[in-house]
Enzyme design. Structure first.
Site, PDB file in Angstrom:
ATOM      1  NE  ARG A 231      -4.281  -1.393   0.029  1.00  0.00           N
ATOM      2  CZ  ARG A 231      -4.409  -2.453  -0.751  1.00  0.00           C
ATOM      3  NH1 ARG A 231      -3.402  -2.809  -1.542  1.00  0.00           N
ATOM      4  NH2 ARG A 231      -5.531  -3.151  -0.754  1.00  0.00           N
ATOM      5  CD  GLU A 260      -2.550   3.507  -5.223  1.00  0.00           C
ATOM      6  OE1 GLU A 260      -3.418   2.626  -5.178  1.00  0.00           O
ATOM      7  OE2 GLU A 260      -1.339   3.274  -5.083  1.00  0.00           O
ATOM      8  CG  HIS A 294      -3.018  -0.644  -6.828  1.00  0.00           C
ATOM      9  ND1 HIS A 294      -3.245   0.108  -5.704  1.00  0.00           N
ATOM     10  CD2 HIS A 294      -3.166  -1.945  -6.438  1.00  0.00           C
ATOM     11  CE1 HIS A 294      -3.520  -0.688  -4.678  1.00  0.00           C
ATOM     12  NE2 HIS A 294      -3.470  -1.934  -5.113  1.00  0.00           N
TER      13      HIS A 294
END
Length: 330
Positions: A231, A260, A294
Site C-alpha cells: 500500500r 495514487e 496498482h
C-alpha cells in the site's frame, strides 16, 4: 436482497450479473462517492474496490446495510470501527492469488537489477552498444529483505529461493515456510541494514503508516533497491524522493504510492493534485525508477479468483452459511 457493486470493471460486469441473476443487482463503474446516495441507500450488500472510500459519512447514508465485501485483501479504505458499532459485517478476499503479486514484485526487481528501462531507452535511440552503465547484477549475489511474510511475502520468498538469493525476513510472527526456504528472521533495523533489496508486503495500518521513512532509509545500505507492492502509505514519498536524488536508494519499484487515486481515477481532470503525486511523476522519468498503476494483482487467474470468491461469499451470506474465512468484522 439488494446488492450494489461499485468500481466494476468491464470484465467483472457480466460475471456478477450472470452468477447472481436471482437477486436484485445494481452495478456502477464509478466509485461510491460518484454515485447518487438515493440510488443505493437501501442496499443490503455492498461490494466495493480499493478506491471506494467507505468512511463514516458515506456509510451513514445506508439504511439497511448488512454486509460489505471488498474485492481486495486490504481493508484500509473501510471504517471498520463504524461497521462494528452498526453491526455491519465486513468481508474481504484473502489469498486470491499471492503468486500474482509476488511475480510482479520480481518483475520490478529484475527490471531494476538488469537496468531494462535504461537499456530500452538506449535501444529506442538505436544505441545497441554495450557500456558499463547498463551492467546488471546477478540476483544470486544479492540479499532480499522481505517485510511482511504472509501469503504474498512467502510467495516472494519461494521465488527468491529459486534465484538462490539470501533471504532476510521481518514480521510480528515467524512463518515456518520462510525458514524452510532458508530465510532468516531479523529485527527490522537489522534487516534494513543488511539487505541489498527490500520489498514490502504488509497491510496499511496505524503502525505501518510511513514504516519506510527518513530514519528507516538512513539505516539502509547505500545503493539499496526498494520495492513496494503493498500500500502506498507504507512508504513516505518525500523521504524516498530525497533518497533517490542523493543516490542512497539506487532503484525504486512501485506498484502503489501515496495519493495514487489522483492518477488512477483521473482526478487530475477535476483539478486535484498533490506534491506527492508530482514527485512520483518526476521520479518515474528516471531510468532507475519503475512505477506501475496498482496492477500487481491484475492477472487472468487472480481476477477470476476474485470474482468467484466474491460471488461465493455473497451467496453463502444470503443463505446463512458460514463466511468466517473471509470476515474481517463479524
Amino acid at each position: 436482497m439488494k446488492i450494489v457493486f461499485t468500481s466494476v470493471r468491464k470484465d467483472e460486469k457480466s460475471y456478477f450479473l450472470e452468477n447472481l441473476k436471482q437477486f436484485h443487482i445494481l452495478e456502477f463503474q464509478q466509485t461510491i462517492n460518484k454515485i447518487d446516495p438515493e440510488k443505493v441507500k437501501d442496499a443490503d450488500i455492498l461490494s466495493v474496490f480499493i478506491f471506494d472510500r467507505l468512511d463514516r459519512e458515506t456509510l451513514s447514508k445506508f439504511d439497511n446495510l448488512k454486509l460489505i465485501i471488498t474485492r481486495s485483501t486490504g481493508v484500509d479504505h473501510i471504517d471498520l470501527e463504524y461497521c462494528r458499532q452498526k453491526g455491519i459485517k465486513v468481508a474481504h478476499i484473502p489469498g486470491y492469488s499471492p503468486e500474482s503479486i509476488a511475480e510482479h514484485t520480481f518483475g520490478l526487481i529484475l527490471c531494476l537489477t538488469r537496468k531494462l528501462k535504461k537499456i530500452e531507452k538506449r535501444a529506442e535511440r538505436l544505441d545497441y552498444s554495450i557500456q558499463p552503465e547498463i551492467m546488471g547484477k546477478d540476483l544470486y549475489t544479492l540479499s532480499l529483505g522481505i517485510i511482511g511474510t504472509g501469503r504474498i511475502g512467502t510467495a516472494v520468498a519461494r521465488i527468491a529461493s529459486a534465484f538462490r538469493m539470501k533471504i532476510f525476513a521481518y514480521d510480528i510472527r515467524e512463518n515456518p515456510e520462510v525458514i524452510d526456504l532458508g530465510g532468516e528472521y531479523l529485527p527490522l533495523e537489522e534487516l534494513l541494514k543488511k539487505s541489498d533489496i527490500i520489498t514490502l508486503h504488509t497491510p496499511l495500518t496505524d503502525k505501518t503508516y510511513h514504516l519506510i521513512d527518513r530514519k528507516a532509509i538512513s539505516l539502509m545500505k547505500d545503493g539499496v533497491i526498494l520495492i513496494n507492492t503493498s500500500r502506498g502509505g507504507v512508504v513516505d514519498t518525500d523521504a524516498v524522493y530525497e533518497a533517490l536524488q542523493s543516490g542512497k536508494i539506487a532503484g525504486l519499484g512501485l506498484d502503489v504510492f501515496e495519493d495514487e487515486k489522483i492518477l488512477m481515477l483521473n482526478q487530475y481532470e477535476e483539478g486535484k493534485s498533490s506534491d506527492k503525486v508530482m514527485k512520483i511523476l518526476k521520479l518515474n522519468s528516471q531510468d532507475n525508477v519503475v512505477v506501475t498503476p496498482h496492477v500487481a494483482f491484475f492477472t487472468e487467474k487472480a481476477t477470476e479468483n476474485i470474482k468467484h470468491m466474491t460471488v461465493e461469499c455473497i451467496k453463502k451470506f444470503i443463505q446463512g452459511e458460514d463466511i468466517s474465512d473471509c470476515l474481517v468484522v463479524a
